[in-house]
Design a protein around this motif. Structure first.
Motif, PDB file in Angstrom:
ATOM      1  N   SER A  22       0.958  -1.121   0.055  1.00  0.00           N
ATOM      2  CA  SER A  22       0.009   0.000  -0.065  1.00  0.00           C
ATOM      3  C   SER A  22       1.005   1.203   0.117  1.00  0.00           C
ATOM      4  O   SER A  22       0.498   2.391  -0.408  1.00  0.00           O
ATOM      5  CB  SER A  22      -0.783   0.109   1.177  1.00  0.00           C
ATOM      6  OG  SER A  22      -0.232  -0.727   2.212  1.00  0.00           O
ATOM      7  N   LEU A  23       2.194   1.143   0.315  1.00  0.00           N
ATOM      8  CA  LEU A  23       3.036   2.226   0.531  1.00  0.00           C
ATOM      9  C   LEU A  23       3.126   2.900  -0.807  1.00  0.00           C
ATOM     10  O   LEU A  23       3.108   4.042  -0.845  1.00  0.00           O
ATOM     11  CB  LEU A  23       4.541   1.378   1.058  1.00  0.00           C
ATOM     12  CG  LEU A  23       5.486   2.542   1.157  1.00  0.00           C
ATOM     13  CD1 LEU A  23       5.172   3.322   2.333  1.00  0.00           C
ATOM     14  CD2 LEU A  23       6.828   1.866   1.744  1.00  0.00           C
ATOM     15  N   THR A  24       3.291   2.020  -1.828  1.00  0.00           N
ATOM     16  CA  THR A  24       3.572   2.661  -2.976  1.00  0.00           C
ATOM     17  C   THR A  24       2.413   3.271  -3.423  1.00  0.00           C
ATOM     18  O   THR A  24       2.420   4.180  -4.315  1.00  0.00           O
ATOM     19  CB  THR A  24       3.888   1.598  -3.970  1.00  0.00           C
ATOM     20  OG1 THR A  24       2.930   0.515  -3.999  1.00  0.00           O
ATOM     21  CG2 THR A  24       5.224   0.898  -3.903  1.00  0.00           C
ATOM     22  N   VAL A  69       6.423  -1.300   5.308  1.00  0.00           N
ATOM     23  CA  VAL A  69       7.583  -0.904   4.715  1.00  0.00           C
ATOM     24  C   VAL A  69       8.728  -1.575   5.022  1.00  0.00           C
ATOM     25  O   VAL A  69       9.012  -2.297   5.982  1.00  0.00           O
ATOM     26  CB  VAL A  69       7.533   0.293   5.597  1.00  0.00           C
ATOM     27  CG1 VAL A  69       7.633   0.326   6.922  1.00  0.00           C
ATOM     28  CG2 VAL A  69       8.429   1.344   4.851  1.00  0.00           C
ATOM     29  N   ARG A  70       9.906  -1.273   4.156  1.00  0.00           N
ATOM     30  CA  ARG A  70      11.036  -2.240   4.469  1.00  0.00           C
ATOM     31  C   ARG A  70      12.183  -1.119   4.630  1.00  0.00           C
ATOM     32  O   ARG A  70      13.043  -1.462   5.152  1.00  0.00           O
ATOM     33  CB  ARG A  70      11.222  -2.853   3.139  1.00  0.00           C
ATOM     34  CG  ARG A  70      10.273  -4.006   2.788  1.00  0.00           C
ATOM     35  CD  ARG A  70      10.536  -5.206   3.858  1.00  0.00           C
ATOM     36  NE  ARG A  70       9.351  -6.131   3.778  1.00  0.00           N
ATOM     37  CZ  ARG A  70       8.328  -6.108   4.546  1.00  0.00           C
ATOM     38  NH1 ARG A  70       7.981  -5.308   5.515  1.00  0.00           N
ATOM     39  NH2 ARG A  70       7.509  -7.220   4.363  1.00  0.00           N
ATOM     40  N   ASP A  71      12.108   0.038   3.903  1.00  0.00           N
ATOM     41  CA  ASP A  71      13.308   0.947   4.161  1.00  0.00           C
ATOM     42  C   ASP A  71      13.060   1.973   5.228  1.00  0.00           C
ATOM     43  O   ASP A  71      11.955   2.227   5.583  1.00  0.00           O
ATOM     44  CB  ASP A  71      13.654   1.845   2.980  1.00  0.00           C
ATOM     45  CG  ASP A  71      12.360   2.638   2.695  1.00  0.00           C
ATOM     46  OD1 ASP A  71      12.663   3.926   2.759  1.00  0.00           O
ATOM     47  OD2 ASP A  71      11.614   2.294   2.235  1.00  0.00           O
ATOM     48  N   ARG A  72      14.037   2.132   5.836  1.00  0.00           N
ATOM     49  CA  ARG A  72      14.157   2.731   7.242  1.00  0.00           C
ATOM     50  C   ARG A  72      13.748   4.260   7.349  1.00  0.00           C
ATOM     51  O   ARG A  72      12.885   4.771   7.952  1.00  0.00           O
ATOM     52  CB  ARG A  72      15.672   2.897   7.748  1.00  0.00           C
ATOM     53  CG  ARG A  72      15.965   3.494   9.201  1.00  0.00           C
ATOM     54  CD  ARG A  72      17.225   2.975   9.810  1.00  0.00           C
ATOM     55  NE  ARG A  72      17.456   3.838  10.873  1.00  0.00           N
ATOM     56  CZ  ARG A  72      17.739   4.883  10.910  1.00  0.00           C
ATOM     57  NH1 ARG A  72      17.959   5.722   9.954  1.00  0.00           N
ATOM     58  NH2 ARG A  72      17.986   5.467  12.237  1.00  0.00           N
ATOM     59  N   ALA A  77       9.753   8.385   8.359  1.00  0.00           N
ATOM     60  CA  ALA A  77       8.754   9.134   7.992  1.00  0.00           C
ATOM     61  C   ALA A  77       7.334   8.875   8.409  1.00  0.00           C
ATOM     62  O   ALA A  77       6.382   9.678   8.710  1.00  0.00           O
ATOM     63  CB  ALA A  77       8.946   9.517   6.500  1.00  0.00           C
ATOM     64  N   LEU A  78       6.902   7.509   8.254  1.00  0.00           N
ATOM     65  CA  LEU A  78       5.552   7.315   8.274  1.00  0.00           C
ATOM     66  C   LEU A  78       5.286   7.220   9.905  1.00  0.00           C
ATOM     67  O   LEU A  78       4.203   7.605  10.510  1.00  0.00           O
ATOM     68  CB  LEU A  78       5.305   5.911   7.821  1.00  0.00           C
ATOM     69  CG  LEU A  78       5.089   5.690   6.429  1.00  0.00           C
ATOM     70  CD1 LEU A  78       4.864   4.299   5.787  1.00  0.00           C
ATOM     71  CD2 LEU A  78       4.159   6.693   5.663  1.00  0.00           C
TER      72      LEU A  78
END
Ligand code: PHE
Length: 356
Positions: A22-24, A69-72, A77-78
């Motif tokens: 969903s992030l994208t 989410v996979r990147d830090r 940010a989220l």
């Protein structure tokens, strides 16, 4: 916008399992704007709670995104976004909660200065009022109020009062017997004997209370009624003292303008005996239904204490004389207030009682 995104994400999930992030698909800035707008629009804490579930709840877009989410950097940010939204939601919730409390305090405030709804108050029964009135009259004359007994022995109710054997009052047809020697007192006169036994002269007492007779109730009889008994014993007491006292009592009860008259009578315990009459307070003596057109109303018995009673209690009858009287309170009530039927005083209909 936000809803469209979510629907799209949901569709992706359905279509391809949980693989599409969903992030994208999520625009964090748009999400924050939407959320803040919704928070600003909220008008109750319930609204705020719904917004919290929608934007921060387990199934919210942000939660889904955080899970995937996979990147830090995006994660941070989220998380920051989540904290900002949580702060905005908490802030708005606090504001609304305070406003709600304020409103309730204003709306639900009790005005303690407002008059209450009236409570209907009862009052003393007419007979109790007259009883106290008579007690007050005699207390004002220096008398003492004494109690008698409603359950009496035949000795005090009859023997000591000089009732001869075979007197009709001694019959169970007239008197309520509890056993051979015990009766419900038929008059308050036994209080005379009990008082004289308990103290020496001088005596100035009244004794008021219930008496019992085996009468069938009708307009002028009830099996229970109240009497006031008076007893005076002192040196030099005469019939004139008795008549003066009763004249005073009758004027106090029926009005200063009343005239009194005393006619001879008979009682076992007084000699001579008299019966008190008062000029009719309704017609002032000219004749009316209350006085049965005679101009006079019969009130009750009285007399000079028979010296035999003094012997019974051990008073010196050469030195002391006395008078006594015994009147019905119901009779005083119905005569004074024009109540046509004695039984009304026992029915306790508030429509009648509230008039006095
Ligand atoms: N006891 C009498 C009655 O009940 C009244 C009374 C009392 C008369 C005292 C004389 C003296 O009728």
């Amino acid at each position: 916008m936000q809803r469209e995104v979510r629907e799209f994400v949901a569709t992706c999930h359905l279509a391809k399992g949980a693989l599409v992030t969903s992030l994208t698909l999520m625009d964090p800035q748009a999400l924050e704007n939407d959320a803040r707008a919704a928070v600003a629009d909220a008008s109750s804490t319930d609204d705020v709670e719904r917004i919290r579930v929608e934007y921060l709840g387990r199934k919210s877009q942000l939660k889904l995104a955080l899970r995937e989410v996979r990147d830090r950097e995006t994660g941070m940010a989220l998380n920051a976004l989540r904290e900002r939204l949580a702060a905005a939601i908490d802030g708005r919730e606090g504001e609304l909660a305070r406003a709600e409390i304020d409103r309730r305090l204003t709306e639900e405030r009790v005005d303690v200065t407002m008059p209450g709804s009236p409570v209907r108050r009862g009052h003393l029964h007419l007979i109790t009022q007259i009883r106290r009135e008579v007690e007050d009259i005699f207390l004002g004359l220096g008398y003492t109020v004494v109690d008698g007994r409603e359950v009496e022995t035949t000795r005090y109710n009859f023997d000591a009062l000089n009732f001869p054997d075979g007197h009709p009052s001694r019959s169970p047809l007239q008197t309520l017997f509890l056993d051979d020697d015990t009766v419900l007192r038929t008059e308050t006169s036994p209080a005379q004997i009990r008082t004289m036994e308990a103290q020496g002269p001088p005596v100035y007492i009244v004794s008021l209370g219930r008496v019992y007779r085996r009468d069938t109730p009708d307009a002028t009889h009830t099996p229970t009624f109240h009497q006031v008994e008076g007893l005076v014993v002192d040196e030099g007491i005469t019939l004139a003292d008795l008549m003066g006292t009763l004249d005073y009592l009758l004027k106090a009860l029926f009005g200063e303008a009343r005239r009194t008259e005393f006619r001879t009578h008979h009682f076992p315990f007084t000699e001579p005996s008299i019966e008190a009459h008062v000029s009719c307070h309704m017609c002032d003596g000219s004749g009316c239904p209350v006085c049965r057109h005679s101009g006079w109303i019969e009130i009750g018995g009285a007399g000079m204490v028979d010296p035999k009673l003094f012997e019974f209690v051990g008073y010196d009858s050469d030195r002391y004389t006395g008078f006594a009287f015994g009147w019905g309170l119901e009779r005083i009530a119905v005569l004074r207030h024009g109540i046509p039927d004695l039984r009304e005083l026992w029915r306790n209909d508030p429509r009648l009682l509230s008039q006095f």
